[in-house]
Structure formats: structure tokens, C-alpha cells
Scaffold this motif. Structure first.
Motif, short mmCIF file in Angstrom:
data_model
loop_
_atom_site.label_atom_id
_atom_site.label_comp_id
_atom_site.label_asym_id
_atom_site.label_seq_id
_atom_site.Cartn_x
_atom_site.Cartn_y
_atom_site.Cartn_z
N UNK A 60 4.20 10.85 -7.14
CA UNK A 60 4.53 11.09 -7.81
C UNK A 60 4.30 11.02 -8.70
N UNK A 61 3.11 10.04 -9.83
CA UNK A 61 2.01 11.16 -10.94
C UNK A 61 1.53 11.96 -10.69
N UNK A 62 0.90 11.99 -9.65
CA UNK A 62 0.63 13.17 -9.50
C UNK A 62 1.16 14.74 -9.75
N UNK B 215 9.81 7.13 -8.02
CA UNK B 215 9.16 6.64 -7.53
C UNK B 215 9.28 4.88 -6.49
N UNK B 216 9.82 4.11 -7.51
CA UNK B 216 11.01 2.92 -6.93
C UNK B 216 11.77 3.28 -6.10
N UNK B 217 13.02 3.97 -6.50
CA UNK B 217 13.76 4.21 -6.35
C UNK B 217 13.55 4.56 -4.12
N UNK B 218 12.91 5.74 -4.57
CA UNK B 218 12.81 6.27 -3.30
C UNK B 218 11.98 5.23 -1.99
N UNK B 219 11.37 4.01 -2.47
CA UNK B 219 10.87 2.64 -2.04
C UNK B 219 12.65 2.19 -1.66
N UNK C 83 0.74 -0.63 -0.02
CA UNK C 83 0.24 0.18 -0.16
C UNK C 83 1.05 1.50 -0.22
N UNK C 84 2.22 1.44 0.13
CA UNK C 84 3.07 2.64 0.79
C UNK C 84 3.96 2.65 -0.41
N UNK C 85 4.23 1.16 -1.01
CA UNK C 85 4.68 1.47 -2.74
C UNK C 85 3.78 2.58 -3.20
N UNK C 86 2.16 1.58 -3.54
CA UNK C 86 1.21 2.18 -4.35
C UNK C 86 0.87 3.76 -3.71
#
Length: 238
Positions: A109-111, A119-123, A100-103
Motif C-alpha cells: 500500500x505504501x508503494x 492496509x490495516x483494514x484490509x488485513x 509477514x503478510x501484514x508487513x
């Protein structure tokens, strides 16, 4: 190797060490049980009514063995539960929470018009930070447990050494121990003199003779009665 793969491997390694710590408790527990049983046998079997020097050596060695065994038990308990405090391992959040947090992060990031790769790198960085924190905590707990187990085994070795030394005075005492003497008192049977035998036999003869005499008198009385009845019957017929 990428940082994520490196920390992930460390994270799983510390979880495996946790299981190794639990498995390593089995051997010390078995050794403690064996030493305790042997110590109980030594204490209950030793003959303390022996030479004072030998008795002093035995008591000194058995005391050192018991003291070492108590220290081994103490550190083993510390390794298992640390008494009332206990040991708590930490870990990354549950999978659903991470998903849920990744989504939400990708949606954010999309917004704002950022690339999803960011976003993936941040995750990934978030996971690395969490794993580092949990690895550090779990590593500290595992090292502490291993330290207590090492101390417990060290005192177990001392207890085993003292137990082996105990065999010297105990073995000497065991084989030199005098058998307990059982006192047996023989009670002589009461003998009967010949004079007493004669008196008893005489009394028995008197009793038997009296019985026979009474029996003969009883038979004579019966015959007299029958003759009298026959005479009375003959007179009546006449």
C-alpha cells in the motif's frame, strides 16, 4: 460490538467447546465401565437352573442392557474419533505468517501511495474471513461430537434402567438359590476282633520270649568260656 471482536470471541468459544467435548467423555467412560462390571457379575452369578419364566425375564433384560451398552460405546467412539476418519480442527495461520503478510501488505500500500490505514483494514477483513471459515468448520465438528455424546448418554440411561430392572429377578434368584449340597462319604475304620487281638498278643509274647531265651544262652556261653580259660590258666601254673 465491532465485527472483528465479535468473530474473535466466537473463534475462542469454539476452541473452548473443543476442550469441553474431551472432558465430557470421562463420565460416559466411567459409567460404561461400571455397567459392564455389573453385567458381568449378573451373568456369572445368576443360577440358570431356576424357573423358566424367571430365567427368560433375566436373559431378556440382560440382553437389552448389553445391546444398549453396545450402542452407547459405538456412539462414544464416534464422538471421540469417528473411527478411521477422525476429526480435524482448523485455525488461523501461525503468527509469523500473519505478521509477514501484514508487513508485505503495508509495504504494498505504501508503494502505490495508499494510506496505511487501508492496509490495516484490509488485513482485518482478511482475519475476519479466515476466522469465519474456521469458526464454521470447528462449530460443525463440535456440534457433531456433542450429538454423538448425547446419543451415547441416551443409550447409557437405557442400559442403566435395564440394569436396575435386572435387580428384581436377580435378587429373587440370589436369595432363593439353594445351597449346593456337598456329599461327604464317611469311610468306616476297619475294626479288629478280640480273637485277632489275642493272636497278635500271643505272637508278640512268643517273639519276646525267644529274644530273652537267646540272650540267656548267650550269657551262659560267655560264662562257660571264662571258666574254661580260668581252668587252663591254673593248670599251667601247676
Amino acid at each position: 460490538m465491532k465485527p472483528f471482536e465479535f468473530y474473535k470471541e466466537l473463534y475462542h468459544k469454539e476452541n473452548e467447546r473443543r476442550q469441553e467435548v474431551l472432558n465430557s467423555l470421562n463420565i460416559p467412560i466411567a459409567v460404561i465401565t461400571a455397567i459392564a462390571s455389573a453385567t458381568y457379575y449378573f451373568i456369572t452369578t445368576f443360577d440358570y437352573e431356576t424357573e423358566p419364566f424367571l430365567r427368560a425375564i433375566f436373559i431378556g433384560l440382560i440382553s437389552l442392557s448389553i445391546l444398549s451398552l453396545l450402542f452407547a460405546i459405538y456412539f462414544l467412539i464416534r464422538a471421540f474419533s469417528d473411527f478411521t476418519k477422525g476429526y480435524e480442527y482448523s485455525g488461523i495461520p501461525y503468527v509469523k505468517e500473519l505478521f509477514d503478510w501484514n508487513k508485505d501488505l503495508e509495504d504494498y500500500y505504501a508503494s502505490i501511495g495508499q494510506n496505511i490505514k487501508e492496509a490495516k483494514k484490509h488485513f482485518e477483513n482478511f482475519l475476519i474471513e479466515n476466522m469465519v471459515k474456521h469458526i464454521d468448520h470447528n462449530m460443525y465438528v463440535n456440534d457433531k461430537k456433542h450429538g454423538f455424546i448425547y446419543k451415547s448418554k441416551k443409550f447409557l440411561v437405557l442400559s442403566i434402567v435395564f440394569s436396575l430392572l435386572i435387580l428384581i429377578p436377580f435378587g429373587y434368584n440370589y436369595f432363593q438359590k439353594k445351597d449346593k449340597v456337598h456329599k461327604v462319604e464317611l469311610v468306616e475304620a476297619k475294626t479288629i476282633d478280640d480273637s485277632e487281638n489275642l493272636i497278635i498278643v500271643s505272637k508278640l509274647d512268643t517273639i519276646i520270649h525267644q529274644i530273652n531265651l537267646n540272650h540267656c544262652n548267650y550269657e551262659r556261653q560267655g560264662q562257660s568260656t571264662e571258666e574254661a580259660d580260668s581252668s587252663s590258666a591254673t593248670s599251667t601254673e601247676r
